[in-house]
Design a protein around this motif. Structure first.
Motif, PDB file in Angstrom:
ATOM      1  N   ILE A 143      -3.386 -12.526  -6.061  1.00 55.79           N
ATOM      2  CA  ILE A 143      -4.602 -12.351  -6.862  1.00 55.79           C
ATOM      3  C   ILE A 143      -4.516 -13.149  -8.154  1.00 55.79           C
ATOM      4  CG2 ILE A 143      -5.933 -10.674  -8.207  1.00 55.79           C
ATOM      5  CD1 ILE A 143      -5.357  -8.633  -5.987  1.00 55.79           C
ATOM      6  N   HIS A 144      -3.388 -13.065  -8.837  1.00 59.61           N
ATOM      7  CA  HIS A 144      -3.208 -13.805 -10.085  1.00 59.61           C
ATOM      8  C   HIS A 144      -3.280 -15.314  -9.839  1.00 59.61           C
ATOM      9  CE1 HIS A 144      -0.992 -10.230 -12.182  1.00 59.61           C
ATOM     10  NE2 HIS A 144      -2.306 -10.079 -12.121  1.00 59.61           N
ATOM     11  N   THR A 145      -2.660 -15.778  -8.746  1.00 57.15           N
ATOM     12  CA  THR A 145      -2.678 -17.211  -8.437  1.00 57.15           C
ATOM     13  C   THR A 145      -4.085 -17.690  -8.135  1.00 57.15           C
ATOM     14  OG1 THR A 145      -0.424 -17.113  -7.543  1.00 57.15           O
ATOM     15  CG2 THR A 145      -1.781 -18.999  -6.896  1.00 57.15           C
ATOM     16  N   LEU A 146      -4.794 -16.955  -7.284  1.00 58.01           N
ATOM     17  CA  LEU A 146      -6.149 -17.358  -6.910  1.00 58.01           C
ATOM     18  C   LEU A 146      -7.101 -17.302  -8.099  1.00 58.01           C
ATOM     19  CD1 LEU A 146      -6.213 -15.526  -3.479  1.00 58.01           C
ATOM     20  CD2 LEU A 146      -6.425 -17.999  -3.802  1.00 58.01           C
ATOM     21  N   THR A 147      -6.919 -16.317  -8.958  1.00 56.25           N
ATOM     22  CA  THR A 147      -7.743 -16.225 -10.163  1.00 56.25           C
ATOM     23  C   THR A 147      -7.478 -17.410 -11.080  1.00 56.25           C
ATOM     24  OG1 THR A 147      -7.722 -13.798 -10.033  1.00 56.25           O
ATOM     25  CG2 THR A 147      -8.338 -14.776 -12.143  1.00 56.25           C
ATOM     26  N   TYR A 148      -6.207 -17.808 -11.160  1.00 58.95           N
ATOM     27  CA  TYR A 148      -5.845 -18.978 -11.963  1.00 58.95           C
ATOM     28  C   TYR A 148      -6.577 -20.227 -11.467  1.00 58.95           C
ATOM     29  CZ  TYR A 148      -3.072 -22.996 -13.478  1.00 58.95           C
ATOM     30  OH  TYR A 148      -2.683 -24.215 -13.980  1.00 58.95           O
ATOM     31  N   TYR A 149      -6.721 -20.338 -10.140  1.00 62.15           N
ATOM     32  CA  TYR A 149      -7.402 -21.497  -9.563  1.00 62.15           C
ATOM     33  C   TYR A 149      -8.927 -21.361  -9.614  1.00 62.15           C
ATOM     34  CZ  TYR A 149      -3.096 -23.518  -7.631  1.00 62.15           C
ATOM     35  OH  TYR A 149      -1.855 -24.105  -7.480  1.00 62.15           O
ATOM     36  N   ILE A 153     -11.952 -12.618  -6.290  1.00 59.85           N
ATOM     37  CA  ILE A 153     -11.441 -11.831  -5.162  1.00 59.85           C
ATOM     38  C   ILE A 153     -12.517 -10.855  -4.710  1.00 59.85           C
ATOM     39  CG2 ILE A 153      -9.585 -10.355  -4.329  1.00 59.85           C
ATOM     40  CD1 ILE A 153      -8.706 -13.154  -5.246  1.00 59.85           C
ATOM     41  N   SER A 154     -13.022 -11.043  -3.505  1.00 61.32           N
ATOM     42  CA  SER A 154     -14.078 -10.172  -2.999  1.00 61.32           C
ATOM     43  C   SER A 154     -13.540  -9.016  -2.180  1.00 61.32           C
ATOM     44  CB  SER A 154     -15.077 -10.972  -2.158  1.00 61.32           C
ATOM     45  OG  SER A 154     -14.436 -11.572  -1.049  1.00 61.32           O
ATOM     46  N   GLY A 155     -12.244  -9.094  -1.783  1.00 54.86           N
ATOM     47  CA  GLY A 155     -11.666  -7.992  -1.019  1.00 54.86           C
ATOM     48  C   GLY A 155     -10.244  -8.301  -0.593  1.00 54.86           C
ATOM     49  N   VAL A 156      -9.518  -7.248  -0.216  1.00 51.49           N
ATOM     50  CA  VAL A 156      -8.157  -7.378   0.296  1.00 51.49           C
ATOM     51  C   VAL A 156      -8.066  -6.585   1.593  1.00 51.49           C
ATOM     52  CG1 VAL A 156      -5.703  -6.977  -0.115  1.00 51.49           C
ATOM     53  CG2 VAL A 156      -7.193  -7.593  -2.034  1.00 51.49           C
ATOM     54  N   SER A 157      -7.604  -7.224   2.655  1.00 53.49           N
ATOM     55  CA  SER A 157      -7.434  -6.561   3.947  1.00 53.49           C
ATOM     56  C   SER A 157      -6.006  -6.749   4.414  1.00 53.49           C
ATOM     57  CB  SER A 157      -8.392  -7.151   4.994  1.00 53.49           C
ATOM     58  OG  SER A 157      -9.743  -6.882   4.666  1.00 53.49           O
ATOM     59  N   ALA A 158      -5.462  -5.720   5.073  1.00 51.69           N
ATOM     60  CA  ALA A 158      -4.093  -5.780   5.573  1.00 51.69           C
ATOM     61  C   ALA A 158      -3.986  -4.996   6.870  1.00 51.69           C
ATOM     62  CB  ALA A 158      -3.121  -5.216   4.537  1.00 51.69           C
ATOM     63  N   VAL A 159      -3.062  -5.394   7.706  1.00 43.09           N
ATOM     64  CA  VAL A 159      -2.805  -4.608   8.912  1.00 43.09           C
ATOM     65  C   VAL A 159      -2.181  -3.276   8.517  1.00 43.09           C
ATOM     66  CG1 VAL A 159      -1.538  -4.492  11.094  1.00 43.09           C
ATOM     67  CG2 VAL A 159      -2.539  -6.669  10.345  1.00 43.09           C
ATOM     68  N   PHE A 160      -1.172  -3.333   7.614  1.00 39.89           N
ATOM     69  CA  PHE A 160      -0.547  -2.113   7.090  1.00 39.89           C
ATOM     70  C   PHE A 160      -0.500  -2.191   5.573  1.00 39.89           C
ATOM     71  CE2 PHE A 160       3.161  -0.080   5.213  1.00 39.89           C
ATOM     72  CZ  PHE A 160       3.015   1.235   5.639  1.00 39.89           C
ATOM     73  N   SER A 161      -0.798  -1.073   4.928  1.00 41.90           N
ATOM     74  CA  SER A 161      -0.670  -1.017   3.476  1.00 41.90           C
ATOM     75  C   SER A 161      -0.125   0.339   3.059  1.00 41.90           C
ATOM     76  CB  SER A 161      -2.017  -1.262   2.785  1.00 41.90           C
ATOM     77  OG  SER A 161      -1.857  -1.194   1.382  1.00 41.90           O
ATOM     78  N   ALA A 162       0.867   0.301   2.178  1.00 41.02           N
ATOM     79  CA  ALA A 162       1.418   1.531   1.619  1.00 41.02           C
ATOM     80  C   ALA A 162       0.652   1.950   0.371  1.00 41.02           C
ATOM     81  CB  ALA A 162       2.897   1.344   1.280  1.00 41.02           C
ATOM     82  N   ALA A 163      -0.245   1.089  -0.099  1.00 43.54           N
ATOM     83  CA  ALA A 163      -1.032   1.381  -1.294  1.00 43.54           C
ATOM     84  C   ALA A 163      -2.514   1.366  -0.945  1.00 43.54           C
ATOM     85  CB  ALA A 163      -0.740   0.354  -2.384  1.00 43.54           C
ATOM     86  N   SER A 164      -3.297   2.140  -1.675  1.00 44.20           N
ATOM     87  CA  SER A 164      -4.735   2.172  -1.431  1.00 44.20           C
ATOM     88  C   SER A 164      -5.463   1.115  -2.252  1.00 44.20           C
ATOM     89  CB  SER A 164      -5.306   3.559  -1.757  1.00 44.20           C
ATOM     90  OG  SER A 164      -5.035   3.903  -3.112  1.00 44.20           O
ATOM     91  N   SER A 165      -4.828   0.651  -3.332  1.00 45.64           N
ATOM     92  CA  SER A 165      -5.432  -0.379  -4.170  1.00 45.64           C
ATOM     93  C   SER A 165      -4.350  -1.092  -4.979  1.00 45.64           C
ATOM     94  CB  SER A 165      -6.470   0.227  -5.116  1.00 45.64           C
ATOM     95  OG  SER A 165      -5.849   1.094  -6.055  1.00 45.64           O
ATOM     96  N   VAL A 166      -4.671  -2.287  -5.439  1.00 45.04           N
ATOM     97  CA  VAL A 166      -3.786  -3.066  -6.306  1.00 45.04           C
ATOM     98  C   VAL A 166      -4.648  -3.706  -7.388  1.00 45.04           C
ATOM     99  CG1 VAL A 166      -2.234  -5.049  -6.449  1.00 45.04           C
ATOM    100  CG2 VAL A 166      -2.080  -3.514  -4.508  1.00 45.04           C
ATOM    101  N   VAL A 167      -4.205  -3.598  -8.622  1.00 45.80           N
ATOM    102  CA  VAL A 167      -4.934  -4.076  -9.808  1.00 45.80           C
ATOM    103  C   VAL A 167      -6.419  -3.728  -9.747  1.00 45.80           C
ATOM    104  CG1 VAL A 167      -3.263  -5.891 -10.385  1.00 45.80           C
ATOM    105  CG2 VAL A 167      -5.166  -6.439  -8.862  1.00 45.80           C
ATOM    106  N   GLY A 168      -6.695  -2.527  -9.281  1.00 37.38           N
ATOM    107  CA  GLY A 168      -8.064  -2.024  -9.247  1.00 37.38           C
ATOM    108  C   GLY A 168      -8.883  -2.466  -8.055  1.00 37.38           C
ATOM    109  N   ILE A 169      -8.297  -3.230  -7.154  1.00 34.60           N
ATOM    110  CA  ILE A 169      -9.015  -3.716  -5.968  1.00 34.60           C
ATOM    111  C   ILE A 169      -8.586  -2.895  -4.759  1.00 34.60           C
ATOM    112  CG2 ILE A 169      -9.443  -5.675  -4.450  1.00 34.60           C
ATOM    113  CD1 ILE A 169      -8.845  -7.509  -6.794  1.00 34.60           C
TER     114      ILE A 169
END
Length: 213
Positions: A143-149, A153-169
């Motif tokens: 997220i930080h890298t893409l924001t720098y460029y 960020i419109s969304g985050v999708s994963a097959v498995f995630s141990a967290a429900s959100s990251v940096v408010g997303i």
């Protein structure tokens, strides 16, 4: 290491996740399960099914110009782009199509994109796609890298995630810790398995694992 455990998601029972119990060292943490997504990422039928289920989690009001694939998820990403297009998810790209790209990594581990990829990132709405999000460090770095460029960020999708959100997303995922109730992740210096002198079974990353003989 113990035998493979096959887990079917409560919400997506037609998708199977293979979990191997043990003591694994990843680039960011120590975990007590290696989640084998090899066939999900490489077999056409499984990749397309995973993409279809992930697509259902993306709101139709979401704008997706580019899918950035982490952890070798390019095949799932291509099917996801097709699924989002079929569903009518909006893209601002001139040809009304979605780009699918992956980052490059420097020798020091920093994520980067070459100049020829910048038109697909700068001022674009990015959907970040990962195989797994455990500590959240990879997601945060991306997220930080893409924001720098210059991306949004419109969304985050994963097959498995141990967290429900990251940096408010919010992170949309097919599997989470409720599917593997005893799944644990530790920072290297606080690993309970290390403190209990449990031998390390293998080193693991997005490509797979290597047993310690």
């Amino acid at each position: 290491m113990q035998e493979i455990i096959r887990i079917h998601s409560k919400d997506h029972p037609n998708i199977e996740l293979k979990a191997i119990p043990g003591h694994f060292v990843t680039p960011n943490s120590h975990v007590n399960y290696y989640l084998d997504m090899t066939t999900l990422k490489t077999r056409l039928s499984e990749a397309s099914t995973a993409a279809r289920e992930l697509g259902r989690q993306v709101m139709l009001s979401t704008v997706v110009d580019t899918i950035v694939c982490i952890d070798g998820c390019e095949i799932i990403g291509a099917f996801l782009a097709e699924e989002l297009t079929r569903m009518g998810v909006y893209s601002r790209n001139a040809h009304q199509t979605i780009y699918i790209i992956s980052p490059e990594y420097s020798a020091s581990g920093h994520m980067l994109f070459r100049d020829n990829y910048l038109p697909m990132i700068k001022d674009k709405n990015i959907l970040l796609l990962l195989a797994s999000a455990t500590t959240g460090k990879t997601v945060t770095k991306a997220i930080h890298t893409l924001t720098y460029y210059g991306a949004t960020i419109s969304g985050v999708s994963a097959v498995f995630s141990a967290a429900s959100s990251v940096v408010g997303i919010p992170i949309n995922s097919l599997f989470n810790v409720s599917d593997i109730p005893d799944y644990m992740t530790y920072s290297p210096e606080k690993c309970v398995m290390c403190k209990e002198k449990k031998p390390i079974d293998a080193f693991a990353n997005a490509f797979g694992y290597s047993k310690i003989v």
